[in-house]
Design a protein around this motif. Structure first.
Motif, PDB file in Angstrom:
ATOM      1  N   UNK A 193       0.806  -1.220   0.000  1.00 57.54           N
ATOM      2  CA  UNK A 193       0.000   0.000   0.000  1.00 57.54           C
ATOM      3  C   UNK A 193       0.843   1.275   0.000  1.00 57.54           C
ATOM      4  N   UNK A 194       2.045   1.229   0.594  1.00 60.84           N
ATOM      5  CA  UNK A 194       2.762   2.478   0.837  1.00 60.84           C
ATOM      6  C   UNK A 194       4.175   2.552   0.262  1.00 60.84           C
ATOM      7  N   UNK A 195       4.808   1.418  -0.066  1.00 58.16           N
ATOM      8  CA  UNK A 195       6.201   1.495  -0.532  1.00 58.16           C
ATOM      9  C   UNK A 195       6.445   0.609  -1.750  1.00 58.16           C
ATOM     10  N   UNK A 196       5.455   0.514  -2.614  1.00 59.37           N
ATOM     11  CA  UNK A 196       5.568  -0.216  -3.879  1.00 59.37           C
ATOM     12  C   UNK A 196       5.998  -1.662  -3.675  1.00 59.37           C
ATOM     13  N   UNK A 197       5.539  -2.277  -2.569  1.00 64.97           N
ATOM     14  CA  UNK A 197       5.842  -3.677  -2.315  1.00 64.97           C
ATOM     15  C   UNK A 197       7.237  -3.932  -1.797  1.00 64.97           C
ATOM     16  N   UNK A 198       7.963  -2.884  -1.419  1.00 66.18           N
ATOM     17  CA  UNK A 198       9.356  -3.036  -0.986  1.00 66.18           C
ATOM     18  C   UNK A 198       9.472  -2.873   0.521  1.00 66.18           C
ATOM     19  N   UNK A 199      10.218  -3.790   1.134  1.00 72.24           N
ATOM     20  CA  UNK A 199      10.437  -3.779   2.578  1.00 72.24           C
ATOM     21  C   UNK A 199      11.886  -4.179   2.829  1.00 72.24           C
ATOM     22  N   UNK A 200      12.564  -3.482   3.715  1.00 72.85           N
ATOM     23  CA  UNK A 200      13.980  -3.746   3.953  1.00 72.85           C
ATOM     24  C   UNK A 200      14.225  -4.136   5.411  1.00 72.85           C
ATOM     25  N   UNK A 201      15.233  -4.983   5.623  1.00 68.91           N
ATOM     26  CA  UNK A 201      15.614  -5.421   6.963  1.00 68.91           C
ATOM     27  C   UNK A 201      16.842  -4.648   7.421  1.00 68.91           C
ATOM     28  N   UNK A 202      16.948  -4.388   8.718  1.00 66.44           N
ATOM     29  CA  UNK A 202      18.076  -3.632   9.255  1.00 66.44           C
ATOM     30  C   UNK A 202      18.900  -4.492  10.197  1.00 66.44           C
ATOM     31  N   UNK A 203      20.096  -4.023  10.497  1.00 62.03           N
ATOM     32  CA  UNK A 203      21.005  -4.765  11.366  1.00 62.03           C
ATOM     33  C   UNK A 203      20.504  -4.844  12.802  1.00 62.03           C
ATOM     34  N   UNK A 204      19.548  -4.001  13.170  1.00 60.62           N
ATOM     35  CA  UNK A 204      19.004  -4.041  14.523  1.00 60.62           C
ATOM     36  C   UNK A 204      17.697  -4.830  14.572  1.00 60.62           C
ATOM     37  N   UNK A 205      17.492  -5.715  13.598  1.00 59.78           N
ATOM     38  CA  UNK A 205      16.349  -6.635  13.589  1.00 59.78           C
ATOM     39  C   UNK A 205      15.016  -5.904  13.468  1.00 59.78           C
ATOM     40  N   UNK A 206      15.017  -4.802  12.748  1.00 60.32           N
ATOM     41  CA  UNK A 206      13.790  -4.053  12.508  1.00 60.32           C
ATOM     42  C   UNK A 206      13.512  -4.009  11.012  1.00 60.32           C
ATOM     43  N   UNK A 207      12.466  -3.297  10.609  1.00 58.62           N
ATOM     44  CA  UNK A 207      12.133  -3.196   9.197  1.00 58.62           C
ATOM     45  C   UNK A 207      12.023  -1.737   8.793  1.00 58.62           C
ATOM     46  N   UNK A 208      12.231  -1.495   7.505  1.00 57.47           N
ATOM     47  CA  UNK A 208      12.190  -0.142   6.982  1.00 57.47           C
ATOM     48  C   UNK A 208      11.392  -0.118   5.689  1.00 57.47           C
ATOM     49  N   UNK A 209      10.451   0.826   5.610  1.00 58.66           N
ATOM     50  CA  UNK A 209       9.680   1.059   4.393  1.00 58.66           C
ATOM     51  C   UNK A 209      10.327   2.225   3.645  1.00 58.66           C
ATOM     52  N   UNK A 210      10.887   1.999   2.457  1.00 57.89           N
ATOM     53  CA  UNK A 210      11.494   3.102   1.701  1.00 57.89           C
ATOM     54  C   UNK A 210      10.484   3.772   0.776  1.00 57.89           C
ATOM     55  N   UNK A 211      10.807   4.982   0.375  1.00 61.85           N
ATOM     56  CA  UNK A 211      10.039   5.683  -0.669  1.00 61.85           C
ATOM     57  C   UNK A 211       8.551   5.774  -0.350  1.00 61.85           C
ATOM     58  N   UNK A 212       8.262   6.229   0.855  1.00 60.42           N
ATOM     59  CA  UNK A 212       6.875   6.368   1.301  1.00 60.42           C
ATOM     60  C   UNK A 212       6.404   7.791   1.040  1.00 60.42           C
TER      61      UNK A 212
END
Length: 296
Positions: A44-63
Motif C-alpha cells: 500500500x505504501x512502498x511499492x511492495x518493498x520492505x527492507x531489513x536492518x542490522x538491529x532486527x527491525x524493518x524499513x519502508x522506503x520511498x513512502x
C-alpha cells in the motif's frame, strides 16, 4: 557506492517528497500475521518493498505519506476484545488494541526496547545456554519504564546472546548479556543451586572509533528473578551512561526514538531510525524483500 546512493536518495526525496519509515520489531521476532501485515503495508505504501536492518527491525522506503502508513500500522493492531458477557458478537463490536496500551510493532519504541538485539536463544538453538528472545523483550520494556525519564532522549543499546559464540554481539552493546552458569542460594536449604544466568558486558561502542568489550563487568548474574536483573541493569545504565538532555543529540552508543513520523531533513547518519525521513542506504543491511504474493 554509498556516496552515489546517498546523492540519489537526496534527489529522489527532493523531487518526489518521499520518506522512509522505520518500524520496531521487538527482538526481531514476527508472527505470520505480522509478516502479512507488513507485506500489506508495503504493497500500500512502498511499492511492495520492505527492507531489513542490522538491529532486527524493518524499513519502508520511498513512502509518499508517512502519516498514513503509521495510522494503518496502528489500526491494524486493533483486535476484537470480548466484553464481560463474552461471545463472538460482543467481541466483534468492541475492538481495541491488545495488549493495551502496548503496540508490538511501533514507530516510537522505548529508549531501551527500541535498541535491543537478541540471538535466537535456547528455544531454537542447541548451543544457547539461556532463552533470549522473551527475556530480552520483557527486560527491555521494564528498563524502558525505569529509564525513560533519564535516558529517553539518549537511547541505550541492550544486546542479549545465549552463548559465547555471541551471535547477539554483546561486546559492541552499551550493555550486553551473555548466557552463562549462575548459582543462587536456596532459602529453604541454605545451599546454592544452579539457575539460568548471564555475564554482563558494559561499554561497547559502534561507529567511528568503535571498540569491543572483551571482559564482563559482572559474572554469573542470575536471570531467574527478572525484577532483580532489571534493577542491576538500571544501576549500570545510570552509572556508566549519563542521561542526555531532552532533545539532545544521540550518540553512537544510543539513538533516541522519535515519537512522531516527521520527515527528516538532516544529511548525516545521526538521529533515530524510528521516524519518517529521507531514505539513506547506510542504515540498511542490504537485504531487500520484494513481495510477490500469489492468489490463494
Amino acid at each position: 557506492d554509498d556516496d552515489d546512493d546517498d546523492d540519489g536518495a537526496r534527489q529522489s526525496a527532493a523531487a518526489r517528497r518521499v520518506s522512509r519509515v522505520g518500524v520496531h520489531v521487538p527482538t526481531g521476532r514476527l508472527s505470520v500475521r505480522e509478516l502479512r501485515l507488513l507485506a500489506d503495508l508495503a504493497d500500500a505504501h512502498s511499492a511492495g518493498e520492505l527492507r531489513l536492518t542490522v538491529e532486527q527491525n524493518v524499513l519502508f522506503p520511498n513512502v509518499a505519506d508517512p502519516a498514513a502508513l503509521v495510522r494503518d500500522l496502528r489500526e491494524a493492531q486493533v483486535v476484537p476484545q470480548p466484553s464481560s458477557r463474552g461471545g463472538a458478537a460482543d467481541a466483534a463490536a468492541a475492538p481495541r488494541r491488545e495488549p493495551p496500551p502496548y503496540e508490538r510493532l511501533s514507530v516510537a519504541p522505548g529508549p531501551v526496547s527500541g535498541h535491543t538485539v537478541s540471538c535466537t536463544g535456547a528455544q531454537f538453538c542447541p548451543l544457547a545456554i539461556i532463552e533470549t528472545k522473551a527475556l530480552a523483550d520483557r527486560v527491555s520494556r521494564k528498563l524502558d519504564a525505569r529509564l525513560n525519564a533519564t535516558h529517553g532522549a539518549r537511547g541505550l543499546r541492550l544486546h542479549v546472546t545465549g552463548c559465547p559464540n555471541s551471535c547477539g554481539q554483546v561486546q559492541m552493546a552499551d550493555i550486553g548479556l551473555m548466557g552463562a552458569p549462575a548459582r543462587r542460594v536456596d532459602p529453604a536449604t541454605g545451599k546454592a543451586k544452579a539457575v539460568p544466568g548471564c555475564d554482563v558486558y558494559v561499554g561497547g561502542t559502534v561507529g567511528a572509533g568503535a571498540a569491543l568489550v572483551t571482559e564482563p563487568v559482572l559474572k554469573g548474574v542470575p536471570i531467574d528473578d527478572e525484577d532483580e536483573l532489571v534493577e542491576t541493569l538500571a544501576g549500570l545504565a545510570r552509572a556508566h551512561f549519563p542521561a542526555a538532555p531532552a532533545g539532545g543529540a544521540p550518540t553512537t552508543s544510543g539513538r533516541a526514538p522519535s515519537s512522531s513520523p516527521t520527515p527528516s531533513t538532516d544529511d548525516d547518519d545521526g538521529g533515530s531510525f524510528f521516524f519518517a525521513g529521507r531514505p539513506r542506504s547506510k542504515t540498511l543491511i542490504g537485504a531487500i524483500l520484494a513481495r510477490r504474493r500469489t492468489p490463494p
